[in-house]
Design a protein around this motif. Structure first.
Motif, short mmCIF file in Angstrom:
data_model
loop_
_atom_site.label_atom_id
_atom_site.label_comp_id
_atom_site.label_asym_id
_atom_site.label_seq_id
_atom_site.Cartn_x
_atom_site.Cartn_y
_atom_site.Cartn_z
N LEU A 121 0.00 -8.63 -6.29
CA LEU A 121 1.18 -9.12 -6.99
C LEU A 121 0.99 -10.58 -7.41
CD1 LEU A 121 4.11 -7.51 -4.97
CD2 LEU A 121 3.46 -7.03 -7.34
N VAL A 122 0.37 -11.38 -6.54
CA VAL A 122 0.10 -12.78 -6.89
C VAL A 122 -0.83 -12.85 -8.09
CG1 VAL A 122 -1.07 -14.88 -6.11
CG2 VAL A 122 0.55 -13.73 -4.60
N GLU A 123 -1.92 -12.07 -8.04
CA GLU A 123 -2.89 -12.08 -9.13
C GLU A 123 -2.31 -11.56 -10.43
OE1 GLU A 123 -6.57 -12.82 -9.53
OE2 GLU A 123 -5.52 -14.26 -8.28
N SER A 124 -1.60 -10.42 -10.37
CA SER A 124 -1.04 -9.83 -11.59
C SER A 124 0.10 -10.67 -12.14
CB SER A 124 -0.58 -8.40 -11.33
OG SER A 124 0.39 -8.35 -10.30
N ALA A 125 0.87 -11.32 -11.24
CA ALA A 125 1.96 -12.17 -11.70
C ALA A 125 1.43 -13.33 -12.52
CB ALA A 125 2.77 -12.69 -10.51
N SER A 126 0.22 -13.80 -12.20
CA SER A 126 -0.36 -14.91 -12.95
C SER A 126 -0.65 -14.52 -14.40
CB SER A 126 -1.64 -15.40 -12.27
OG SER A 126 -2.66 -14.42 -12.38
N LYS A 127 -0.70 -13.21 -14.70
CA LYS A 127 -0.93 -12.75 -16.06
C LYS A 127 0.38 -12.61 -16.84
CE LYS A 127 -5.32 -12.25 -15.28
NZ LYS A 127 -6.31 -13.16 -15.86
N GLY A 128 1.50 -12.51 -16.12
CA GLY A 128 2.79 -12.38 -16.78
C GLY A 128 3.04 -10.99 -17.35
N GLY A 129 4.14 -10.86 -18.10
CA GLY A 129 4.46 -9.58 -18.74
C GLY A 129 4.64 -8.45 -17.75
N ILE A 130 4.10 -7.28 -18.08
CA ILE A 130 4.25 -6.08 -17.25
C ILE A 130 3.09 -5.93 -16.27
CG2 ILE A 130 5.60 -4.89 -19.00
CD1 ILE A 130 3.03 -3.26 -19.64
N ALA A 131 2.29 -6.99 -16.11
CA ALA A 131 1.12 -6.90 -15.24
C ALA A 131 1.46 -6.47 -13.81
CB ALA A 131 0.36 -8.23 -15.23
N PRO A 132 2.56 -6.96 -13.18
CA PRO A 132 2.88 -6.47 -11.83
C PRO A 132 3.11 -4.96 -11.78
CG PRO A 132 4.08 -8.50 -12.27
CD PRO A 132 3.45 -8.07 -13.57
N ILE A 133 3.71 -4.40 -12.82
CA ILE A 133 3.95 -2.95 -12.87
C ILE A 133 2.62 -2.21 -13.00
CG2 ILE A 133 5.11 -1.10 -14.14
CD1 ILE A 133 7.08 -3.26 -15.16
N VAL A 134 1.76 -2.70 -13.90
CA VAL A 134 0.45 -2.08 -14.08
C VAL A 134 -0.37 -2.17 -12.80
CG1 VAL A 134 -1.73 -2.23 -15.36
CG2 VAL A 134 0.43 -2.51 -16.57
N GLY A 135 -0.29 -3.32 -12.13
CA GLY A 135 -1.02 -3.49 -10.87
C GLY A 135 -0.57 -2.51 -9.81
N MET A 136 0.74 -2.33 -9.67
CA MET A 136 1.25 -1.40 -8.66
C MET A 136 0.94 0.06 -9.04
SD MET A 136 2.44 -3.04 -6.11
CE MET A 136 0.95 -4.00 -6.46
N LEU A 137 0.88 0.34 -10.35
CA LEU A 137 0.51 1.68 -10.79
C LEU A 137 -0.93 1.99 -10.40
CD1 LEU A 137 1.18 4.27 -12.38
CD2 LEU A 137 0.40 3.09 -14.45
N GLY A 138 -1.83 1.04 -10.62
CA GLY A 138 -3.23 1.23 -10.24
C GLY A 138 -3.40 1.37 -8.74
N PHE A 139 -2.74 0.51 -7.99
CA PHE A 139 -2.86 0.53 -6.52
C PHE A 139 -2.35 1.85 -5.94
CE2 PHE A 139 -0.92 -0.12 -2.36
CZ PHE A 139 -1.97 -0.68 -1.64
N SER A 140 -1.16 2.24 -6.36
CA SER A 140 -0.55 3.44 -5.80
C SER A 140 -1.27 4.71 -6.23
CB SER A 140 0.93 3.51 -6.20
OG SER A 140 1.09 3.49 -7.60
N SER A 141 -1.86 4.69 -7.44
CA SER A 141 -2.61 5.87 -7.90
C SER A 141 -3.81 6.13 -6.99
CB SER A 141 -3.09 5.67 -9.33
OG SER A 141 -1.99 5.56 -10.22
N ALA A 142 -4.53 5.05 -6.65
CA ALA A 142 -5.68 5.20 -5.75
C ALA A 142 -5.24 5.63 -4.35
CB ALA A 142 -6.46 3.89 -5.68
N LEU A 143 -4.09 5.13 -3.92
CA LEU A 143 -3.59 5.45 -2.58
C LEU A 143 -3.11 6.90 -2.49
CD1 LEU A 143 -3.16 3.82 0.07
CD2 LEU A 143 -0.78 3.52 -0.63
#
Length: 663
Positions: free
Chosen positions: A343-365
């Motif tokens: 979340l810290v890393e994706s938040a630094s990109k702004g926009g919908i990056a936190p959503i995309v980050g959580m989508l990638g994380f949860s998909s692998a999980l």
């Protein structure tokens, strides 16, 4: 002949650019009435073809972002919210190694205000910005917004939602005194951002890493067994497993949505470039790392897990959803630090990056839970739980700790404290990765490790890889560029020894002339014109003026690609006195040195303003980079040039100026 004509055309083009003050941006302004006491101050830029202006959100250590200031706000008016801007484009800059946000053709900035003083008739504002093409220009523009007459009795009335009415437009006015106004973008439909795919991929790897931790991995056979035994038939078991995986994804995506919704699409990006938030992120990641290393566990309250577990017994879709929530809560001690870091890393990109980050994380999980439930026979190939799971967790702790110091380095660079210079940063990373290598090779253990009688081939291989990386970083302490990790440590110039520990002793700090420093490629560089000029007289060498900027992309390209040439570098080190004048230096001049420019009528407040006015007044240009070779009477020895990526052309120009000085 063709090459000669091409060179001639290029020189004529440069001569044409340098013969006048370049003004690629034209500004207009207007006031929009919202209510009797509230107004929008609108500033619109028209940008010439092929030029671009940087947004307010271009990250630290990148090109110069736009900055707004407003005069005499206290007691007269209030800034409501942050300055908004029209949609911008986003592109990775491989020179500064950050994303840059910029406008082409047009840009609109809007600041909402509320009037407090009924006698106020106008508001003055200023924008400092950088505009680039083949050259970069640091510019500013000032505005005077004329306000309609305001009745004193209306100042206490509630805000009304009346239709917007346009008031007079007005143009440039005298320069404004600085007061801070932070910026915020509209919800822009940006150009397709390839960085989101990178975030998804990295988050997916993070989810896979979380899967291989002691809190999650043992739950795979337990969960699969539940679905296969509790389902009436295999088809129902597979359907429930798919719903379970989708529920896991939904829970983490909702978390990403919540982060974006609470803080705004770009607010976290703005915060991530703030020095103090970088310090906060550093401390947060250190806590996560220490937890992974075994000092303590970060856990949610047991009561949460108990309540959710009871709901999971209800069965059906609701029960499956609560089972997924139970997994998220129970495994939080392992997944929490990874999720927090993502979340810290994706938040630094702004926009919908936190959503995309959580989508990638949860998909692998979620993917393994679904697949093993759909194909139970695959369980036979799944490795058994054991001490290797803790090894994965501890390894993640070392990576978290290394990443934490990147945020501390960012804060140090912004504040220019020189506490985490390049050597210090590399020494810390060498210590972290060296200790990790010793851990993987079985030389040290952590509190939760199982007794180790031998190490596997996989662990040995990873240990050797980490050890090799540690050894690779060691020459960086002595000046090696370390291109594999160039995006992480501070630049070579931000170090105790810019020349490396074994640099030429004649170039050590104690041997430098007064006012000089070691610049790019070990060139002795002055940043003070008077001291550099005095030194040039003493050693009887021509002066090369380098009008540059900290955030000038093409200036860095020239230094990296042209100045590094052996012949060019030899001349810069031995045959000229280099004076680099930074036009974007925001440090204020002493009050007794501030003045009003005779050329532009602007107020010269900062060091950067001083050198901008100098190049405009003396050389009738405002471009960067801009190079001038002068004699000791401050007269040009040949025609100045600007951005010249051709090494041969730049070398010929350099030799010409030096040769004329010697005649």
């Amino acid at each position: 002949m063709k090459k000669f004509l091409l060179a001639l055309i290029t020189l004529l083009a440069f001569a044409n650019v340098n013969a006048q003050i370049v003004k690629p941006v034209k500004w207009t302004s207007k006031v929009e009435k919202i209510s009797d006491t509230e107004f929008n101050l609108i500033m619109e830029a028209t940008i010439e073809k092929d030029w671009h202006v940087y947004s307010q959100f271009t990250p630290e250590n990148g090109p110069l972002p736009a900055e707004f200031t407003f005069e005499n706000a206290k007691g007269n008016f209030e800034l409501l919210g942050k300055t908004k801007e029209s949609p911008y484009k986003k592109q990775y800059n491989d020179v500064f190694e950050v994303d840059e946000y910029y406008f082409e053709k047009k840009a609109t900035f809007t600041q909402k205000i509320k009037i407090k003083n009924p006698k106020l008739t106008s508001i003055k504002a200023k924008i400092d910005f950088q505009v680039c093409k083949d050259v970069c220009i640091n510019e500013f523009n000032t505005f005077t917004f004329q306000l309609p007459k305001i009745e004193a009795s209306t100042l206490n009335l509630p805000v009304s939602n009346t239709d917007t009415a346009v008031v007079d437009t007005t143009q440039i006015a005298p320069a404004a005194v600085k007061t801070t106004a932070v910026a915020e973008a509209f919800e822009p439909k940006q150009a397709e951002d390839k960085g989101l795919w990178a975030i998804f991929f990295l988050a997916f790897l993070g989810g896979f890493a979380a899967l291989l931790t002691p809190c999650v991995f043992p739950m795979i056979p337990m969960t699969v067994s539940f679905f296969t035994k509790q389902s009436k038939n295999p088809a129902q078991g597979k359907r429930n497993a798919i719903l379970y995986g989708i529920s896991i994804i939904a829970i983490y995506v909702v978390l990403g949505l919540a982060i974006t919704g609470i803080f705004g699409a770009d607010a976290l990006n703005a915060l991530s470039t703030n020095a103090w938030f970088n310090v906060f992120f550093f401390l947060l990641l250190v806590v996560f790392a220490v937890s992974f290393l075994g000092a303590f566990e970060i856990m949610l309250p047991n009561s949460w897990a108990n309540k959710v577990d009871k709901q999971a017994d209800r069965g059906g879709i609701v029960g499956i959803l609560f089972m997924a929530l139970a997994l998220a809560i129970v495994s939080f001690s392992c997944t929490g630090p990874i999720v927090g870091t993502l979340l810290v890393e994706s938040a630094s990109k702004g926009g919908i990056a936190p959503i995309v980050g959580m989508l990638g994380f949860s998909s692998a999980l979620a993917l393994p839970f679904m697949l093993f439930a759909m194909f139970p026979s695959w369980m036979n190939s799944l490795p058994k739980s054991g001490g290797w799971l803790n090894t994965v967790k501890v390894s993640l702790g070392f990576l978290e700790l290394a990443l934490a110091f990147k945020f501390l380095s960012n804060a140090d660079l912004v504040l220019q404290l020189h506490l985490v210079e390049r050597e210090v940063f590399l020494a810390i990373w060498i210590a972290i990765f060296g200790t990790w290598a010793l851990y993987l090779l079985g030389k040290i253990t952590t509190p939760h490790d199982s007794p180790l009688t031998h190490i596997s081939v996989g662990r040995l291989s990873l240990g050797l890889l980490v050890l090799a990386f540690t050894v690779y970083m060691i020459p960086g302490l002595f000046g090696a560029p370390l291109k594999l990790i160039s995006a992480f440590p501070p630049p070579q110039t931000y170090s105790e020894s810019p020349m490396g520990f074994f640099g030429n002793s004649s170039e050590n700090k104690q041997d430098l002339p007064d006012g000089a420093k070691i610049g790019e490629h070990g060139i002795i560089t002055f940043t003070d014109y008077e001291k550099g000029f005095a030194y040039a007289k003493r050693v009887n060498k021509p002066i090369m003026l380098d009008f540059t900027g900290f955030a000038c992309v093409n200036c860095r390209k020239m230094e990296i690609n042209v100045w590094s040439d052996e012949k060019v570098l030899n001349h810069l080190k031995n045959d000229v006195v280099l004076i680099s004048l930074y036009v974007d230096d925001k440090r204020e001049l002493p009050k007794n040195e501030q003045f009003i420019s005779k050329s532009t009528g602007s107020e010269i407040v900062t060091i950067g303003d001083k050198w901008t006015d100098f190049v405009i007044t003396r050389y009738k240009t405002n471009t960067q980079p801009y190079y001038v070779i002068t004699d000791l009477n401050e007269q040009k020895l040949n025609e100045p040039i600007s951005y010249t990526p051709d090494v041969k052309e730049y070398l010929a120009w350099l030799k010409d100026g030096i040769g004329k000085f010697k005649k």
